[in-house]
Design a protein around this motif. Structure first.
Motif, PDB file in Angstrom:
ATOM      1  N   LYS A   1      -2.427  12.260   4.727  1.00  0.00           N
ATOM      2  CA  LYS A   1      -1.095  11.779   5.070  1.00  0.00           C
ATOM      3  C   LYS A   1      -1.203  10.486   5.866  1.00  0.00           C
ATOM      4  O   LYS A   1      -2.076  10.340   6.720  1.00  0.00           O
ATOM      5  N   ASP A   2      -0.314   9.530   5.561  1.00  0.00           N
ATOM      6  CA  ASP A   2      -0.308   8.285   6.329  1.00  0.00           C
ATOM      7  C   ASP A   2       1.124   7.944   6.733  1.00  0.00           C
ATOM      8  O   ASP A   2       2.084   8.553   6.248  1.00  0.00           O
ATOM      9  N   THR A   3       1.240   6.994   7.627  1.00  0.00           N
ATOM     10  CA  THR A   3       2.555   6.523   8.088  1.00  0.00           C
ATOM     11  C   THR A   3       2.835   5.135   7.535  1.00  0.00           C
ATOM     12  O   THR A   3       3.427   4.292   8.213  1.00  0.00           O
ATOM     13  N   GLY A   4       2.401   4.893   6.306  1.00  0.00           N
ATOM     14  CA  GLY A   4       2.513   3.573   5.700  1.00  0.00           C
ATOM     15  C   GLY A   4       3.852   3.301   5.062  1.00  0.00           C
ATOM     16  O   GLY A   4       4.878   3.900   5.406  1.00  0.00           O
ATOM     17  N   LYS A   5       3.838   2.409   4.075  1.00  0.00           N
ATOM     18  CA  LYS A   5       5.073   1.900   3.484  1.00  0.00           C
ATOM     19  C   LYS A   5       5.738   2.867   2.511  1.00  0.00           C
ATOM     20  O   LYS A   5       6.899   2.678   2.134  1.00  0.00           O
ATOM     21  N   GLY A   6       5.033   3.908   2.075  1.00  0.00           N
ATOM     22  CA  GLY A   6       5.625   4.897   1.179  1.00  0.00           C
ATOM     23  C   GLY A   6       5.607   4.473  -0.282  1.00  0.00           C
ATOM     24  O   GLY A   6       5.318   3.328  -0.616  1.00  0.00           O
ATOM     25  N   ILE A   7       5.945   5.431  -1.153  1.00  0.00           N
ATOM     26  CA  ILE A   7       5.928   5.218  -2.605  1.00  0.00           C
ATOM     27  C   ILE A   7       7.273   5.639  -3.174  1.00  0.00           C
ATOM     28  O   ILE A   7       7.750   6.748  -2.888  1.00  0.00           O
ATOM     29  N   PRO A   8       7.936   4.796  -3.961  1.00  0.00           N
ATOM     30  CA  PRO A   8       9.179   5.219  -4.626  1.00  0.00           C
ATOM     31  C   PRO A   8       8.927   6.464  -5.481  1.00  0.00           C
ATOM     32  O   PRO A   8       7.881   6.599  -6.111  1.00  0.00           O
ATOM     33  N   LYS A   9       9.897   7.353  -5.515  1.00  0.00           N
ATOM     34  CA  LYS A   9       9.693   8.622  -6.220  1.00  0.00           C
ATOM     35  C   LYS A   9       9.386   8.421  -7.698  1.00  0.00           C
ATOM     36  O   LYS A   9       8.662   9.199  -8.310  1.00  0.00           O
TER      37      LYS A   9
END
Length: 391
Positions: free
Chosen positions: A324-332
């Motif tokens: 798990k990271d606190t990065g920019k995320g990925i669109p679903k």
């Protein structure tokens, strides 16, 4: 040259598609023409029956259906289904129509309506009375129906063969690409063997010199890691024996190595050394590669600031490793696409890391890897699931 070949290949495919469509259209037209001719012939035959019945009625003043000549003309060698009724729709004669329909008024009515839709009914008049007549209701013969459906069956068979051929072509092409990548991986491992052996000698030399030995130890760790990478490349395409291993320790080694090589503003947490050990059958060299790929992707998503949390959990049948990271995320919409070869959101790289990770987890280890949670601006969690083993 490449452009001209591509254009030739495109034109070749267009020609093949056009020829296939043309052949299919010609087959449909030819078969429909045959069906139209057969339908006209069957209608002509029924008109002859009607004339024959009227002739017998005129000469014998009734009893046309009982006349042997008319009966033979209508029934023998005839595959046209029909029902002959009087003016009150009482059945006088039938052919190729089941008795359960003839004996059931509702079914009989529906059958007569169906025949009427297929062909106009023919009345058979009595010369002595306009109030007395017979009606011939008839449908399409089995041969005529087969002709109508035959081109569609033919097109279906052609389509199935085309699809199977395309699948076989794709499969052979995919196998060829796999062989190329496997050969490239093994050649890379072979080429890396010489410099790593040389580096090993230089490290041994540095141990005898008056230099900072802590730096030499870190160089040794990097060289050991490089040798692991060489070993991983050499295993691609080969049989990879799986052995029961302590997942906590295997993942922990990757985390500990990675922890000393991340930016100061990034934290890396791991719970695996503080919980009870769990086992799974893995190939340690390849599985460490997967864990490192996930941590590297998390580090890229953080862009120098944030946190990575690697957690191990388990149930009665499975062991789960979450990165798990606190990065920019990925669109679903990209949760599944990130595991496809060539897909990447980075300006550099080939987009093979996660694709290779999925192949190692799912094909080599019979496990699963997937994005279980992601939110734009808040981070991503990717989970590896393996079948748990017990000592």
């Amino acid at each position: 040259m490449k452009l001209s070949r591509a254009l030739f290949s495109f034109r070749h495919r267009v020609v093949v598609i056009f020829v296939g469509v043309a052949l299919g259209a010609l087959s449909l037209l030819y078969t429909n023409n045959m069906a139209h001719r057969l339908k006209e012939k069957e209608q002509h035959d029924v008109v002859l029956w009607a004339h024959a019945m009227e002739r017998v009625n005129r000469d014998a003043q009734g009893g046309a259906l009982e006349d042997p000549l008319v009966h033979d003309l209508i029934s023998n060698n005839n595959n046209i289904p029909f029902i002959i009724t009087n003016q009150d729709l009482e059945v006088l004669e039938s052919h190729l129509v089941p008795d359960r329909i003839i004996d059931h008024p509702d079914l009989l009515r529906r059958q007569i309506d169906r025949f009427t839709e297929e062909n106009p009914p023919l009345p058979v008049r009595f010369w002595w009375s306009a109030d007395h007549y017979h009606i011939i209701f008839y449908g399409k013969s089995r041969l005529l129906k087969s002709l109508y459906y035959f081109p569609y069956v033919q097109l279906l068979v052609i389509t199935v063969f085309v699809v199977l051929g395309f699948i076989a072509f794709r499969s052979s092409k995919h196998d060829e690409q796999n062989r190329v990548w496997i050969g490239l991986a093994k050649e890379t491992a072979h080429q890396l063997g010489t410099p790593t052996s040389s580096l090993l000698g230089w490290i041994e030399y540095l141990r005898t010199q008056q230099v900072d030995q802590s730096a030499v130890e870190e160089m040794q760790k990097d060289l050991t890691h490089l040798m692991k990478i060489v070993d991983r490349f050499s295993k691609i395409g080969s049989e990879t024996p799986l052995t029961p291993a302590n997942i906590n320790e295997v993942v922990g080694e990757s985390v500990m190595y990675f922890r000393k090589r991340i930016p100061r503003n990034v934290t890396l947490d791991y719970n695996g050394l503080a919980i009870a050990p769990v086992q799974a059958s893995i190939n340690a060299a390849l599985f460490e590669w997967v864990v490192e790929n996930l941590m590297k992707n998390s580090l890229d998503a953080l862009q120098g600031h944030g946190a990575i949390d690697v957690r191990i959990s388990s149930d009665d049948k499975h062991v789960m490793i979450d990165v798990k990271d606190t990065g920019k995320g990925i669109p679903k919409g990209n949760w599944k696409r990130i595991f496809e070869p060539g897909f990447t959101t980075k300006t550099r790289g080939w987009g093979l890391g996660l694709s290779l990770s999925r192949r190692i987890v799912e094909e080599y280890h019979q496990g699963r890897i997937a994005v279980v949670d992601s939110e734009i601006g808040r981070g991503t969690t990717i989970r590896i699931t393996l079948k748990r083993t017990f000592a």
